[in-house]
Design a protein around this motif. Sequence first.
Motif, PDB file in Angstrom:
ATOM      1  N   ILE A  87      56.139 -13.484   5.601  1.00  0.00           N
ATOM      2  CA  ILE A  87      55.884 -12.643   4.197  1.00  0.00           C
ATOM      3  C   ILE A  87      57.104 -12.276   3.907  1.00  0.00           C
ATOM      4  O   ILE A  87      57.381 -12.447   2.648  1.00  0.00           O
ATOM      5  CB  ILE A  87      54.878 -11.454   4.802  1.00  0.00           C
ATOM      6  N   ARG A  91      57.045 -15.307   1.188  1.00  0.00           N
ATOM      7  CA  ARG A  91      56.552 -14.547   0.162  1.00  0.00           C
ATOM      8  C   ARG A  91      57.423 -13.536  -0.501  1.00  0.00           C
ATOM      9  O   ARG A  91      57.012 -13.131  -1.595  1.00  0.00           O
ATOM     10  CB  ARG A  91      55.296 -14.223   0.639  1.00  0.00           C
ATOM     11  N   GLU A  93      57.712 -10.399   0.022  1.00  0.00           N
ATOM     12  CA  GLU A  93      57.174  -9.363  -0.304  1.00  0.00           C
ATOM     13  C   GLU A  93      57.215  -8.506   0.869  1.00  0.00           C
ATOM     14  O   GLU A  93      57.588  -8.785   2.030  1.00  0.00           O
ATOM     15  CB  GLU A  93      55.472  -9.608  -0.346  1.00  0.00           C
ATOM     16  N   ARG A  95      55.661  -5.904   4.014  1.00  0.00           N
ATOM     17  CA  ARG A  95      54.482  -5.771   4.354  1.00  0.00           C
ATOM     18  C   ARG A  95      54.118  -4.218   4.994  1.00  0.00           C
ATOM     19  O   ARG A  95      54.926  -4.308   5.971  1.00  0.00           O
ATOM     20  CB  ARG A  95      54.064  -6.738   5.457  1.00  0.00           C
ATOM     21  N   ASP A 146      47.148 -18.090   3.557  1.00  0.00           N
ATOM     22  CA  ASP A 146      48.047 -16.939   2.611  1.00  0.00           C
ATOM     23  C   ASP A 146      47.126 -16.722   1.366  1.00  0.00           C
ATOM     24  O   ASP A 146      47.937 -16.559   0.364  1.00  0.00           O
ATOM     25  CB  ASP A 146      49.382 -17.568   2.490  1.00  0.00           C
ATOM     26  N   LYS A 147      45.971 -16.782   1.442  1.00  0.00           N
ATOM     27  CA  LYS A 147      45.040 -16.522  -0.007  1.00  0.00           C
ATOM     28  C   LYS A 147      44.277 -15.590   0.373  1.00  0.00           C
ATOM     29  O   LYS A 147      43.570 -15.526   1.436  1.00  0.00           O
ATOM     30  CB  LYS A 147      44.776 -17.921  -0.259  1.00  0.00           C
TER      31      LYS A 147
ATOM     32  N   THR B  19      46.772 -10.446   3.039  1.00  0.00           N
ATOM     33  CA  THR B  19      46.828  -9.459   1.951  1.00  0.00           C
ATOM     34  C   THR B  19      48.243  -9.257   1.348  1.00  0.00           C
ATOM     35  O   THR B  19      49.199  -9.191   1.925  1.00  0.00           O
ATOM     36  CB  THR B  19      46.310  -8.056   2.641  1.00  0.00           C
ATOM     37  N   ASP B  20      48.394  -8.787   0.171  1.00  0.00           N
ATOM     38  CA  ASP B  20      49.299  -8.558  -0.473  1.00  0.00           C
ATOM     39  C   ASP B  20      49.891  -7.115  -0.134  1.00  0.00           C
ATOM     40  O   ASP B  20      49.367  -6.322   0.493  1.00  0.00           O
ATOM     41  CB  ASP B  20      49.391  -8.557  -1.942  1.00  0.00           C
ATOM     42  N   GLU B  21      51.028  -6.695  -0.887  1.00  0.00           N
ATOM     43  CA  GLU B  21      51.731  -5.333  -0.356  1.00  0.00           C
ATOM     44  C   GLU B  21      50.687  -4.217  -0.657  1.00  0.00           C
ATOM     45  O   GLU B  21      50.725  -3.437   0.150  1.00  0.00           O
ATOM     46  CB  GLU B  21      52.996  -5.182  -1.306  1.00  0.00           C
ATOM     47  N   HIS B 122      52.300  -4.615  -9.128  1.00  0.00           N
ATOM     48  CA  HIS B 122      52.495  -6.247  -9.026  1.00  0.00           C
ATOM     49  C   HIS B 122      51.473  -6.770  -9.822  1.00  0.00           C
ATOM     50  O   HIS B 122      50.454  -6.853  -9.328  1.00  0.00           O
ATOM     51  CB  HIS B 122      52.232  -6.705  -7.681  1.00  0.00           C
TER      52      HIS B 122
END
Lengths: 182, 213
Positions: A87, A91, A93, A95, A146-147, B19-21, B122
């Motif tokens: 991540i 990505r 990003e 976490r 990752d979706k 999951t995203d941030e 985002h």
Amino acid sequence: MTPGAPELNAALVRVAQVRDRAAFAVLFSHFAPRVKAYLLRLGASPALAEDLAQEALLSLWRKAHLFDPAKASAATWLFTIARNLRIDTIRREKRPELDPDDFMSAAEPAADDSLALADDESRLRAALKDLPPDQVQVIELSFFADKPHSQIAGELGIPLGTVKSRLRLAMARLKRALGEAE
Amino acid sequence: MIRHHPEGALLLAYAGGATDEAMSLILATHMAYCETCRAEVSRLETIGGSLLQEIAPVPMSGGALDAALAKLDTAKPFERRPRPVSRDGTPAVLSRTIGGDLGTVRWRRVSAKLSYLPLFRHGSVTVRLLRGVPGAQTGAHHHQGPEYTLVLKGGFTDVTGSYGPGDLQVMEGEMRHNPIADPGEDCINLAVTTGHLKFEAPLQRIVAPLFGF
């Protein structure tokens, strides 16, 4: 002959306690090719997957003192390292993670002993193998794609509700498998 | 006592790293209040461990192990980030994003009863803190996408039920509601929304975009 979970856990404890390089070599030989495979599944290039697998195993060396064999197996613990590394780097990003002291409720989880935990994990692996293919697919996609589930649904060409119901069925079966021998 | 938890599929996505941030933040903050979901995520992470154990390995290049061994002596032991000091029990996972305690937030006023603080955005996903005095209403609205609301302090009630500290409300886009802050202390929520809120009152429809809602 690949080492089993108890040998891998013991090797990680030796790395933590006495910085045992031979134990590290055992862990590296076993896990680096698996972390590499995991990252390739998530779309990393072979060169990046190789670099990040190196980095994940180096993190294992640097973080070994945080490993608690009563809470997770070496495989699960390394999975969380590889997941977070991916991540961060692929990505790009953040976490947000629960701080270990972030417990508003005072109750600590019941003390697990590591034998029961190892037993749980081997039953979980067996149960995963027994799941119907459509349920394995949605579980694997949750870990290897990752979706979000809505996108998984789009790609499989099935409604989001179906993805969620397959996940529910799969998790119920896994839980039953864990409950059965208790 | 927490009554409203994220569904299993969402915890699985968190455990898997999908999951995203924004979602990771709201789920991790829920887990600061909720031992049940914390334990569930640990269990779900073992699925990741099992899959890692079972995956067909792809050989590393020759010399990879020697290269790793050569780095061990200079590798520094990992140290955890120091935990932010909290005076009011704000979970560290949240105060790292806010940059301080809930008590230090400089709220932006929407009305005499409602205020907010944007945290980050985002794409079409917006994360913000919301604060309402008892009796405050956001006004009837629905959403362009799902809305996740985690109660941090106080509580609120709408057609779907009552929510207290640690409770997570999930509203799908088409669902309409008009949350009202419960009596007692101010209600403070962490909210993750996708797209804009669709208010029903004409004035709110005009004003809301000015505040970024």
